[in-house]
Design a protein around this motif. Sequence first.
Motif, PDB file in Angstrom:
ATOM      1  N   GLU A 221     -21.894 -38.362 -21.146  1.00  0.00           N
ATOM      2  CA  GLU A 221     -21.656 -36.874 -20.480  1.00  0.00           C
ATOM      3  C   GLU A 221     -22.734 -35.522 -20.424  1.00  0.00           C
ATOM      4  N   MET A 222     -22.472 -35.215 -21.949  1.00  0.00           N
ATOM      5  CA  MET A 222     -23.358 -34.232 -22.598  1.00  0.00           C
ATOM      6  C   MET A 222     -24.883 -34.317 -22.585  1.00  0.00           C
ATOM      7  N   THR A 223     -24.926 -36.272 -22.361  1.00  0.00           N
ATOM      8  CA  THR A 223     -26.768 -35.977 -22.591  1.00  0.00           C
ATOM      9  C   THR A 223     -27.037 -35.948 -21.184  1.00  0.00           C
ATOM     10  N   ALA A 224     -26.063 -36.753 -20.468  1.00  0.00           N
ATOM     11  CA  ALA A 224     -26.864 -36.807 -18.649  1.00  0.00           C
ATOM     12  C   ALA A 224     -26.980 -34.816 -18.251  1.00  0.00           C
ATOM     13  N   LEU A 225     -25.623 -34.332 -18.543  1.00  0.00           N
ATOM     14  CA  LEU A 225     -25.670 -32.569 -17.869  1.00  0.00           C
ATOM     15  C   LEU A 225     -27.150 -31.535 -19.027  1.00  0.00           C
ATOM     16  N   GLN A 226     -27.277 -32.487 -20.241  1.00  0.00           N
ATOM     17  CA  GLN A 226     -28.391 -31.331 -20.354  1.00  0.00           C
ATOM     18  C   GLN A 226     -29.799 -31.872 -19.896  1.00  0.00           C
ATOM     19  N   GLU A 227     -29.856 -33.644 -20.330  1.00  0.00           N
ATOM     20  CA  GLU A 227     -31.094 -33.282 -19.209  1.00  0.00           C
ATOM     21  C   GLU A 227     -30.663 -33.407 -17.753  1.00  0.00           C
ATOM     22  N   MET A 228     -29.578 -33.153 -16.562  1.00  0.00           N
ATOM     23  CA  MET A 228     -29.968 -32.367 -15.242  1.00  0.00           C
ATOM     24  C   MET A 228     -30.253 -30.934 -15.207  1.00  0.00           C
ATOM     25  N   LEU A 229     -29.445 -30.086 -16.386  1.00  0.00           N
ATOM     26  CA  LEU A 229     -29.678 -28.883 -16.485  1.00  0.00           C
ATOM     27  C   LEU A 229     -31.251 -28.733 -16.348  1.00  0.00           C
ATOM     28  N   THR A 230     -31.990 -29.370 -17.349  1.00  0.00           N
ATOM     29  CA  THR A 230     -33.525 -29.090 -18.281  1.00  0.00           C
ATOM     30  C   THR A 230     -34.188 -29.090 -16.298  1.00  0.00           C
ATOM     31  N   GLN A 231     -33.499 -30.339 -15.781  1.00  0.00           N
ATOM     32  CA  GLN A 231     -34.629 -30.184 -14.293  1.00  0.00           C
ATOM     33  C   GLN A 231     -34.148 -29.256 -13.735  1.00  0.00           C
ATOM     34  N   THR A 232     -33.015 -28.442 -14.107  1.00  0.00           N
ATOM     35  CA  THR A 232     -33.074 -27.491 -12.875  1.00  0.00           C
ATOM     36  C   THR A 232     -34.082 -26.949 -12.838  1.00  0.00           C
ATOM     37  N   ALA A 233     -34.881 -26.135 -13.982  1.00  0.00           N
ATOM     38  CA  ALA A 233     -35.373 -25.199 -14.354  1.00  0.00           C
ATOM     39  C   ALA A 233     -36.998 -25.666 -13.109  1.00  0.00           C
ATOM     40  N   GLN A 234     -37.215 -27.091 -13.039  1.00  0.00           N
ATOM     41  CA  GLN A 234     -37.729 -27.134 -12.547  1.00  0.00           C
ATOM     42  C   GLN A 234     -37.853 -27.461 -10.968  1.00  0.00           C
ATOM     43  N   VAL A 235     -36.445 -27.805 -10.547  1.00  0.00           N
ATOM     44  CA  VAL A 235     -36.989 -28.184  -8.689  1.00  0.00           C
ATOM     45  C   VAL A 235     -36.261 -27.038  -8.216  1.00  0.00           C
ATOM     46  N   LEU A 236     -35.968 -25.849  -8.858  1.00  0.00           N
ATOM     47  CA  LEU A 236     -35.493 -24.369  -8.079  1.00  0.00           C
ATOM     48  C   LEU A 236     -36.246 -23.782  -7.796  1.00  0.00           C
ATOM     49  N   ARG A 237     -37.007 -22.987  -6.571  1.00  0.00           N
ATOM     50  CA  ARG A 237     -37.841 -22.209  -6.528  1.00  0.00           C
ATOM     51  C   ARG A 237     -37.714 -21.008  -7.316  1.00  0.00           C
ATOM     52  N   PRO A 238     -38.464 -20.057  -7.537  1.00  0.00           N
ATOM     53  CA  PRO A 238     -38.369 -19.232  -8.364  1.00  0.00           C
ATOM     54  C   PRO A 238     -37.248 -17.892  -7.077  1.00  0.00           C
ATOM     55  N   GLY A 239     -36.244 -17.551  -7.139  1.00  0.00           N
ATOM     56  CA  GLY A 239     -35.047 -16.519  -6.824  1.00  0.00           C
ATOM     57  C   GLY A 239     -34.781 -17.476  -6.374  1.00  0.00           C
ATOM     58  N   GLY A 240     -34.256 -19.438  -6.363  1.00  0.00           N
ATOM     59  CA  GLY A 240     -33.322 -20.016  -6.190  1.00  0.00           C
ATOM     60  C   GLY A 240     -32.237 -19.770  -7.499  1.00  0.00           C
TER      61      GLY A 240
END
Length: 313
Positions: A221-240
């Motif tokens: 879970e901890m590794t998966a959470l870090q991987e997901m959070l890192t990807q949020t910076a790529q998938v969210l638009r500015p202002g998202g």
Amino acid sequence: MSTTLPDYQNDTAYHRPVMLRECLEGLDLQPGGRYVDVTFGGGGHSARILERLTTGHLYSFDQDADAEQEAQKLARPQFTFIRSNFRDLYAALQQRGALPVDGLLADLGVSSHQFDTPERGFSTRFDGPLDMRMNAEDGDTSASDIINEYSEADLHRIFGMYGEVTNARTLAATVVAARRGQTISTIAGLKKAIASVTPRGKENKYLAQVFQALRIEANDEMTALQEMLTQTAQVLRPGGRLVVMSYHSLEDRLVKNFIAKGKFFGEVEKDLFGRTNVPFDALTRKPVEASDEEVALNPRARSAKLRIAVKNE
């Protein structure tokens, strides 16, 4: 007179979502927006997001077969269920032409349904197999595998790190001694095996810590959470919007550090001019917590901490 219930009372037999109103407000939902719920669970949050969409779309992730079956109840053109671990966030959305998105919700941990299903092995309240896999269909390590196959040193590590168990070393040695000549494969079997080191009067809290450690290790879970959070910076638009709810300090610390520093450990990085370049700006300086009224109705909400951030331009 309105008969609408408070948001914390809107639930299903499958799952009661925590801080529903606060999560929806945090997403700043727009009818035509594109949103992601990376932890579908029982669909409580997803259903309410869909109610507010017209031309928009919701993509919900979950690796649990039971969640996939529950998601069929929400079938409509504005909804796509993705049977996958949220660590596959970017690839799954890119494959569907769904980038970027306007908001992302993560309600971490275990769903009420998983806790309340004895054969899943998540809860100390029942007897059942020591499983604890979020995706029970795959061949990943189960809690039973950990208890019976991990070295004493590794057991000490996960009990101390993931369960924050105070007598982790003694607990690990007790497990290793108990499994000699027999396999510990059930919840009752594990409780019996560690009864001698379980603090009297604090049994429930102690067992919850032990189970938390096993579950986190079994599901990485901890590794998966870090991987997901890192990807949020790529998938969210500015202002998202990024909306994350956690239920224990290990998760919350990772979320807090990522929002504040753009990384999970160490200090925030600065350029030659002393400027920081973090992907998010926190909208909640302190985590939002459930009201006393909601906690009274849903004890699981007591440990929930909600953090909300906006993607920087």
